[in-house]
Design an enzyme around this catalytic site. Sequence first.
Site, short mmCIF file in Angstrom:
data_model
loop_
_atom_site.label_atom_id
_atom_site.label_comp_id
_atom_site.label_asym_id
_atom_site.label_seq_id
_atom_site.Cartn_x
_atom_site.Cartn_y
_atom_site.Cartn_z
N HIS A 83 3.42 17.73 0.87
CA HIS A 83 3.70 16.94 2.09
C HIS A 83 4.24 17.84 3.22
CE1 HIS A 83 4.76 12.68 3.66
NE2 HIS A 83 4.42 13.48 4.65
N ILE A 84 3.42 18.83 3.59
CA ILE A 84 3.84 19.79 4.61
C ILE A 84 3.03 19.65 5.90
CG2 ILE A 84 4.76 21.54 3.02
CD1 ILE A 84 1.99 23.00 3.34
N GLU A 117 6.31 10.85 -4.60
CA GLU A 117 6.72 12.18 -4.13
C GLU A 117 8.19 12.40 -4.48
OE1 GLU A 117 5.78 12.70 0.02
OE2 GLU A 117 3.67 12.21 -0.30
N ASP A 172 -12.73 3.04 12.29
CA ASP A 172 -11.40 2.68 12.76
C ASP A 172 -11.41 1.18 12.99
OD1 ASP A 172 -8.92 4.37 14.28
OD2 ASP A 172 -9.12 2.26 14.84
N ALA A 221 3.42 18.07 8.63
CA ALA A 221 4.18 18.21 9.88
C ALA A 221 5.10 19.43 9.86
CB ALA A 221 5.01 16.95 10.12
P1 NAD Z 1 -2.36 6.95 15.06
O1 NAD Z 1 -1.64 5.66 15.12
O2 NAD Z 1 -2.61 7.70 16.32
O3 NAD Z 1 -3.80 6.74 14.35
C1 NAD Z 1 -4.02 5.88 13.27
C2 NAD Z 1 -5.40 5.26 13.46
O4 NAD Z 1 -5.70 4.48 12.29
C3 NAD Z 1 -5.51 4.32 14.68
O5 NAD Z 1 -6.61 4.66 15.48
C4 NAD Z 1 -5.66 2.93 14.04
O6 NAD Z 1 -6.48 2.06 14.82
C5 NAD Z 1 -6.32 3.27 12.71
N1 NAD Z 1 -6.12 2.25 11.69
C6 NAD Z 1 -4.97 1.60 11.37
N2 NAD Z 1 -5.20 0.72 10.38
C7 NAD Z 1 -6.51 0.80 10.07
C8 NAD Z 1 -7.34 0.13 9.16
N3 NAD Z 1 -6.86 -0.82 8.33
N4 NAD Z 1 -8.66 0.45 9.12
C9 NAD Z 1 -9.16 1.40 9.95
N5 NAD Z 1 -8.42 2.07 10.85
C10 NAD Z 1 -7.11 1.77 10.91
O7 NAD Z 1 -1.57 7.85 14.02
P2 NAD Z 1 -1.64 9.46 13.85
O8 NAD Z 1 -0.60 10.08 14.68
O9 NAD Z 1 -3.04 9.91 13.96
O10 NAD Z 1 -1.15 9.56 12.33
C11 NAD Z 1 -1.93 9.03 11.27
C12 NAD Z 1 -1.13 9.01 9.98
O11 NAD Z 1 -0.94 10.36 9.53
C13 NAD Z 1 0.32 8.50 10.12
O12 NAD Z 1 0.43 7.13 10.11
C14 NAD Z 1 1.00 9.12 8.92
O13 NAD Z 1 0.92 8.25 7.83
C15 NAD Z 1 0.16 10.37 8.65
N6 NAD Z 1 0.96 11.58 8.88
C16 NAD Z 1 1.11 12.46 7.86
C17 NAD Z 1 1.85 13.63 8.02
C18 NAD Z 1 2.00 14.64 6.91
O14 NAD Z 1 3.00 15.34 6.88
N7 NAD Z 1 1.04 14.78 6.05
C19 NAD Z 1 2.49 13.86 9.25
C20 NAD Z 1 2.30 12.95 10.29
C21 NAD Z 1 1.54 11.82 10.09
#
Ligand code: NAD
Length: 306
Positions: free
Chosen positions: A281-282, A262, A172, A284
């Site tokens: 893309h499900i 997508e 991270d 959530a």
């Molecule tokens: P979050 O902000 O809690 O966690 C993201 C983490 O990534 C943080 O700890 C941040 O420090 C780290 N990070 C950011 N940039 C970085 C980098 N360059 N190198 C290393 N680490 C880095 O977010 P979350 O709630 O855990 O969600 C994560 C991602 O999941 C969202 O941004 C979204 O894109 C994706 N997501 C996808 C779905 C889906 O339907 N598939 C649904 C919700 C979220």
Amino acid sequence: MTPRVLVASRISRSAVELLKSRGFEVVEVNEPPEEELAKLIKGFHAIIVRSKPRVTRRVIEAADVLRVIARAGVGLDNIDVEAAEKKGIKVVNAPESVTQAVAELAVGLMLAVARKIAFSDRKMRSGEWVKHEAVGFELKGKTLGIVGLGRIGRAVARICYYGFGMKIVYTDQRCDREAGREFNGECVDLETLLRRADIVSLHVPLTPETKHMINEDRLRLMKKTAILINTSRGAVVDTNALIKALREGWIAGAGLDVYEEEPLPKDSPLLELENVVLTPHIGASSVEAQEQAGLEVAQKIIELLK
Ligand code: NAD
């Protein structure tokens, strides 16, 4: 004047009802393209979106009374946050609401790939009994590499540590050692993680730094027996490099919920590969997450516009 909310992607009925019960006029449309949205947006004080439609600079500039852009979910990459802030428009989301749903899907994809569940299902439906080809591997004792130890990354790590007895390594940008302590996680750099992990699960947001973070060079660092899970954003992975890796056996498989384009194009080579499990893309899309995400952003809109 009655405040007006444009619901531009499907959200829970209870969220729509909550807004109406507080005197908001709600208009629902289904993910209109940019041009249409730029026309529609006039006269609305708030807009609610999910990962679609895109709220671009053009849409924001066309807005006349808009005060809030609400994302019923987490990622804000479909919203031009900078353009919104410049116009004094607040951007809100519901970050906690979808954590468990996405984490459970990531684990589901791990199991589906490791135990060849989707492959077996496909073969059975075509009349084949693939007992020997469908030998998989167990998660117990394997090393899980979490890329991005935020809300979802931590939830996945917890399930895999307590549920399967996996070892956790993570990377991270903040490398908070405290955050990894509850599951005995070790913070390492990305290259070390890719070399050591049996399963790599991506949980970073899409930013200029994370775009194509998993590229050809990095895929080549992974074990030949490893699998890649992506429930973050499609563009975190270089799709062409991934296809090459899957075809040529640099890695064993992948579970994908998100794609650079997508819906996934009908002629995508991913659709031909047996060692990939695909979902549309499900992450959530659980009843609980949608309910919570809708209600959370509806409440934020009520607060901000009251
Ligand atoms: P979050 O902000 O809690 O966690 C993201 C983490 O990534 C943080 O700890 C941040 O420090 C780290 N990070 C950011 N940039 C970085 C980098 N360059 N190198 C290393 N680490 C880095 O977010 P979350 O709630 O855990 O969600 C994560 C991602 O999941 C969202 O941004 C979204 O894109 C994706 N997501 C996808 C779905 C889906 O339907 N598939 C649904 C919700 C979220």
